[in-house]
Scaffold this motif. Structure first.
Motif, short mmCIF file in Angstrom:
data_model
loop_
_atom_site.label_atom_id
_atom_site.label_comp_id
_atom_site.label_asym_id
_atom_site.label_seq_id
_atom_site.Cartn_x
_atom_site.Cartn_y
_atom_site.Cartn_z
N GLN A 7 0.83 -1.21 0.00
CA GLN A 7 0.00 0.00 0.00
C GLN A 7 0.87 1.27 0.00
OE1 GLN A 7 -3.31 0.31 -0.32
NE2 GLN A 7 -3.43 -1.89 -0.62
N ILE A 8 1.98 1.23 0.71
CA ILE A 8 2.89 2.38 0.72
C ILE A 8 3.46 2.61 -0.69
CG2 ILE A 8 5.02 3.35 1.66
CD1 ILE A 8 4.39 1.68 4.21
N GLN A 9 3.81 1.52 -1.37
CA GLN A 9 4.30 1.65 -2.74
C GLN A 9 3.23 2.26 -3.64
OE1 GLN A 9 7.53 0.87 -4.26
NE2 GLN A 9 6.44 2.28 -5.60
N ARG A 10 1.98 1.83 -3.44
CA ARG A 10 0.88 2.42 -4.23
C ARG A 10 0.75 3.91 -3.94
NH1 ARG A 10 -4.23 -1.85 -4.28
NH2 ARG A 10 -3.10 -3.64 -5.14
N ALA A 11 0.96 4.28 -2.68
CA ALA A 11 0.89 5.70 -2.32
C ALA A 11 1.98 6.49 -3.03
CB ALA A 11 1.02 5.86 -0.81
N VAL A 12 3.21 5.96 -3.02
CA VAL A 12 4.33 6.62 -3.72
C VAL A 12 3.98 6.81 -5.20
CG1 VAL A 12 6.73 6.38 -4.47
CG2 VAL A 12 6.10 5.82 -2.11
N ASP A 13 3.47 5.75 -5.82
CA ASP A 13 3.12 5.81 -7.25
C ASP A 13 2.02 6.84 -7.49
OD1 ASP A 13 4.97 3.81 -7.66
OD2 ASP A 13 3.48 2.20 -7.71
N TYR A 14 1.03 6.87 -6.60
CA TYR A 14 -0.07 7.82 -6.77
C TYR A 14 0.43 9.27 -6.65
CZ TYR A 14 -4.44 10.30 -6.18
OH TYR A 14 -5.47 11.19 -6.35
N TYR A 15 1.25 9.53 -5.64
CA TYR A 15 1.78 10.90 -5.47
C TYR A 15 2.61 11.31 -6.69
CZ TYR A 15 0.55 10.29 -0.51
OH TYR A 15 -0.11 10.07 0.68
N ALA A 16 3.42 10.38 -7.20
CA ALA A 16 4.28 10.70 -8.34
C ALA A 16 3.47 10.98 -9.60
CB ALA A 16 5.26 9.56 -8.59
N MET A 17 2.36 10.25 -9.78
CA MET A 17 1.57 10.40 -10.99
C MET A 17 0.58 11.56 -10.91
SD MET A 17 2.62 8.24 -13.17
CE MET A 17 1.29 8.40 -14.34
N ASN A 18 0.22 11.99 -9.70
CA ASN A 18 -0.79 13.03 -9.53
C ASN A 18 -0.24 14.27 -8.84
OD1 ASN A 18 -3.53 11.62 -10.33
ND2 ASN A 18 -2.35 10.12 -9.16
N TYR A 19 1.07 14.43 -8.93
CA TYR A 19 1.80 15.50 -8.23
C TYR A 19 1.20 16.88 -8.49
CZ TYR A 19 5.98 18.16 -6.74
OH TYR A 19 6.85 19.01 -6.13
N ALA A 20 0.85 17.16 -9.72
CA ALA A 20 0.40 18.51 -10.09
C ALA A 20 -1.08 18.77 -9.82
CB ALA A 20 0.70 18.76 -11.57
N ARG A 21 -1.80 17.77 -9.33
CA ARG A 21 -3.25 17.93 -9.14
C ARG A 21 -3.60 18.60 -7.82
NH1 ARG A 21 -6.36 12.45 -9.92
NH2 ARG A 21 -8.05 13.86 -9.27
N TYR A 22 -2.64 18.68 -6.90
CA TYR A 22 -2.96 19.16 -5.55
C TYR A 22 -2.06 20.34 -5.17
CZ TYR A 22 -5.18 14.59 -5.43
OH TYR A 22 -5.95 13.50 -5.73
N PRO A 23 -2.54 21.24 -4.33
CA PRO A 23 -1.68 22.33 -3.83
C PRO A 23 -0.45 21.74 -3.14
CG PRO A 23 -3.98 22.76 -3.27
CD PRO A 23 -3.93 21.36 -3.81
N PRO A 24 0.74 22.27 -3.41
CA PRO A 24 1.98 21.68 -2.88
C PRO A 24 1.99 21.53 -1.36
CG PRO A 24 2.49 23.29 -4.57
CD PRO A 24 1.02 23.40 -4.32
#
Length: 252
Positions: A7-24
């Motif tokens: 699940q942590i790996q999935r979180a890393v992948d999600y953050y990397a792929m959706n980086y620009a969608r959220y306020p920093p």
């Protein structure tokens, strides 16, 4: 257990792929909480194999935090987090993490107007670039821009040719915060040629980058601004102003 690490790996992948969608700042707070959980898990007794996997995940989360700190103009914090990512990459033998973290430190040094340090980090990063795509990324994203700031003209042209060769060899794009694509390659080439005063080459590469990006995206805005600067360098002020206004009108 293994499900938690997955699940942590999935979180890393999600953050990397959706980086620009959220306020920093919001994304940084969430990733920091996730990394704190991983650090907490490392205090527990467990097999060395599991500890190594957790340290690898902590390294990627640190790399994300370093990039977010840079986005928020916290250059000191960026170097700390990216340095942690690089050290953990070395410790667990993850060359991709080490190389990317060093490359990002080169970027931070470049924007901090420390081109000699930027070039040093870039050359360290290149030692860990073990694929054609990663070599293209480190050459264009890091080495090329540092050389341009130092006005090493012949080296800039050599690096530009080399970056394009590596990209042609790779033959593919890799999405996400840690990836690299043809649009970003052309963006960095445009920046470098503009700094050398080769406006026609800068405009050509900026147009190539624009053609590959969706209007309103960060990459589209960056390429449009480079194109505006190219027009300004040629004293085409109306065109430059129109492009600049198009960014202000399009990006929220």
């Amino acid at each position: 257990g293994p499900a938690t690490r997955e699940q942590i790996q999935r979180a890393v992948d999600y953050y990397a792929m959706n980086y620009a969608r959220y306020p920093p700042s919001i994304l940084a707070a969430e990733i920091h909480r996730c990394r704190t959980m991983v650090v907490d898990m490392l205090t527990r007794n467990q097999p060395e194999r599991d500890r190594t996997e957790l340290r690898r995940l902590a390294g990627w989360l640190s790399a994300l935090l370093g990039d977010l700190a840079f986005t928020l103009s916290d250059y000191v914090g960026a170097h700390i987090h990216l340095g942690t990512g690089a050290r953990l990459g070395i410790a667990v033998g993850e060359s991709r993490l080490t190389g990317w973290s060093l490359g990002a430190q080169s970027m931070v040094a470049f924007f901090g107007e420390r081109p000699v340090d930027a070039l040093g980090f870039a050359r360290q990063a290149s030692e860990y670039a073990n694929t054609a795509l990663h070599r293209a990324q480190i050459t264009a994203w890091c080495e090329l821009r540092a050389l341009a700031m130092l006005d090493h003209r012949s080296d800039v042209r050599r690096a530009a040719t080399l970056a394009q060769h590596h990209m042609d060899t790779a033959g593919r794009d890799e999405p996400g915060r840690f990836g690299f694509d043809h649009a970003e390659l052309h963006q960095h080439l445009a920046e470098a040629f503009l700094s050398l005063g080769d406006v026609s080459a800068a405009r050509l590469h900026a147009d190539c980058s624009l053609a590959l990006k969706n209007p309103g995206s960060g990459g589209w805005a960056a390429a449009t601004v480079i194109l505006a600067r190219a027009h300004a360098a040629e004293r085409s002020t109306a065109e430059a102003t129109a492009l600049a206004n198009s960014v202000l009108d399009t990006v929220p």
